[in-house]
Motif scaffolding. Sequence first.
Motif, short mmCIF file in Angstrom:
data_model
loop_
_atom_site.label_atom_id
_atom_site.label_comp_id
_atom_site.label_asym_id
_atom_site.label_seq_id
_atom_site.Cartn_x
_atom_site.Cartn_y
_atom_site.Cartn_z
N LEU A 1 0.85 -1.19 0.00
CA LEU A 1 0.00 0.00 0.00
C LEU A 1 0.88 1.24 0.00
O LEU A 1 1.80 1.36 0.83
N VAL A 2 0.62 2.14 -0.92
CA VAL A 2 1.40 3.36 -1.02
C VAL A 2 0.46 4.52 -1.31
O VAL A 2 -0.58 4.34 -1.97
N GLN A 3 0.80 5.70 -0.84
CA GLN A 3 -0.02 6.87 -1.08
C GLN A 3 0.20 7.40 -2.49
O GLN A 3 1.27 7.17 -3.09
N PRO A 4 -0.77 8.07 -3.04
CA PRO A 4 -0.57 8.69 -4.36
C PRO A 4 0.67 9.58 -4.35
O PRO A 4 0.92 10.32 -3.39
N GLY A 5 1.44 9.46 -5.42
CA GLY A 5 2.69 10.18 -5.52
C GLY A 5 3.89 9.43 -4.99
O GLY A 5 5.03 9.86 -5.17
N GLY A 6 3.63 8.30 -4.35
CA GLY A 6 4.70 7.50 -3.78
C GLY A 6 5.38 6.60 -4.80
O GLY A 6 5.06 6.62 -5.99
N SER A 7 6.32 5.82 -4.29
CA SER A 7 7.12 4.94 -5.14
C SER A 7 7.13 3.53 -4.57
O SER A 7 6.98 3.33 -3.36
N LEU A 8 7.33 2.59 -5.46
CA LEU A 8 7.53 1.20 -5.09
C LEU A 8 8.54 0.59 -6.04
O LEU A 8 8.62 0.99 -7.21
N LYS B 1 -0.24 6.49 -9.00
CA LYS B 1 -1.59 7.03 -9.03
C LYS B 1 -2.57 5.94 -8.59
O LYS B 1 -2.27 4.75 -8.73
N PRO B 2 -3.74 6.32 -8.13
CA PRO B 2 -4.73 5.31 -7.75
C PRO B 2 -5.03 4.33 -8.88
O PRO B 2 -5.28 3.14 -8.63
N GLU B 3 -4.97 4.80 -10.10
CA GLU B 3 -5.26 3.92 -11.24
C GLU B 3 -4.14 2.91 -11.51
O GLU B 3 -4.30 2.04 -12.36
N ASP B 4 -3.05 3.03 -10.80
CA ASP B 4 -1.99 2.02 -10.89
C ASP B 4 -2.27 0.81 -10.00
O ASP B 4 -1.53 -0.17 -10.02
N THR B 5 -3.33 0.90 -9.22
CA THR B 5 -3.69 -0.22 -8.34
C THR B 5 -4.03 -1.45 -9.17
O THR B 5 -4.86 -1.40 -10.07
N ALA B 6 -3.35 -2.54 -8.85
CA ALA B 6 -3.51 -3.78 -9.62
C ALA B 6 -2.63 -4.87 -9.00
O ALA B 6 -1.80 -4.58 -8.14
N VAL B 7 -2.83 -6.07 -9.48
CA VAL B 7 -1.87 -7.14 -9.21
C VAL B 7 -0.84 -7.10 -10.33
O VAL B 7 -1.20 -7.07 -11.51
N TYR B 8 0.42 -7.06 -9.95
CA TYR B 8 1.52 -6.99 -10.91
C TYR B 8 2.17 -8.36 -11.05
O TYR B 8 2.54 -8.98 -10.04
N TYR B 9 2.31 -8.77 -12.31
CA TYR B 9 2.84 -10.10 -12.60
C TYR B 9 4.14 -10.01 -13.39
O TYR B 9 4.29 -9.17 -14.29
N CYS B 10 5.02 -10.92 -13.08
CA CYS B 10 6.27 -11.05 -13.81
C CYS B 10 6.10 -12.16 -14.86
O CYS B 10 5.46 -13.18 -14.59
N ASN B 11 6.67 -11.94 -16.03
CA ASN B 11 6.56 -12.89 -17.14
C ASN B 11 7.91 -13.06 -17.80
O ASN B 11 8.61 -12.08 -18.04
N ALA B 12 8.25 -14.30 -18.10
CA ALA B 12 9.48 -14.61 -18.82
C ALA B 12 9.10 -15.35 -20.09
O ALA B 12 8.35 -16.33 -20.04
N THR C 1 1.99 -9.77 -7.34
CA THR C 1 2.09 -9.02 -6.10
C THR C 1 1.13 -7.83 -6.18
O THR C 1 1.05 -7.16 -7.20
N GLN C 2 0.41 -7.61 -5.10
CA GLN C 2 -0.62 -6.57 -5.10
C GLN C 2 0.00 -5.21 -4.85
O GLN C 2 0.79 -5.02 -3.90
N VAL C 3 -0.37 -4.27 -5.68
CA VAL C 3 0.00 -2.86 -5.49
C VAL C 3 -1.29 -2.07 -5.31
O VAL C 3 -2.17 -2.13 -6.16
N THR C 4 -1.38 -1.37 -4.21
CA THR C 4 -2.55 -0.55 -3.94
C THR C 4 -2.10 0.89 -3.70
O THR C 4 -1.27 1.14 -2.82
N VAL C 5 -2.64 1.79 -4.49
CA VAL C 5 -2.30 3.21 -4.36
C VAL C 5 -3.53 3.92 -3.83
O VAL C 5 -4.54 4.05 -4.52
N SER C 6 -3.43 4.37 -2.61
CA SER C 6 -4.59 4.97 -1.97
C SER C 6 -4.15 5.84 -0.80
O SER C 6 -3.15 5.56 -0.14
N SER C 7 -4.91 6.89 -0.57
CA SER C 7 -4.64 7.74 0.59
C SER C 7 -5.48 7.30 1.78
O SER C 7 -5.39 7.89 2.86
#
Length: 115
Positions: free
Chosen positions: A11-18, A86-97, A109-115
């Motif tokens: 979980l990260v706030q809008p404007g943050g980094s991961l 941004k909040p619209e970046d909220t999603a499950v992120y998958y790695c692919n080879a 891995t879940q990424v949630t962008v929210s205040s």
Amino acid sequence: QVQLVESGGGLVQPGGSLRLSCAASGIIVSAYTMRWYRQAPGKQRELVAAITTGGTTNYAASMKGRSTISRDNNQNQVLLQMNSLKPEDTAVYYCNAIWSIQNYWGQGTQVTVSS
């Protein structure tokens, strides 16, 4: 057995980094095109970024300028640095080879962008 294990979401706030990591076993990441995809609830999985065996990178328009994909050959992993989230970046992120007919996925891995 091939395994791709993603980590670094949260979980990260809008404007943050991961920084997401994809640790590979059973393959050598430098021999594959490595991609990050994401899937938000109710939406199709979409490509976020990719890095080829030659090191060429490309990004989805929505992430260009805000993300960097890189490969750590020593650690046999692929990284995705995401900034100005941004909040619209909220999603499950998958790695692919992918290489030839070989196509492997991580569990995400879940990424949630929210205040």
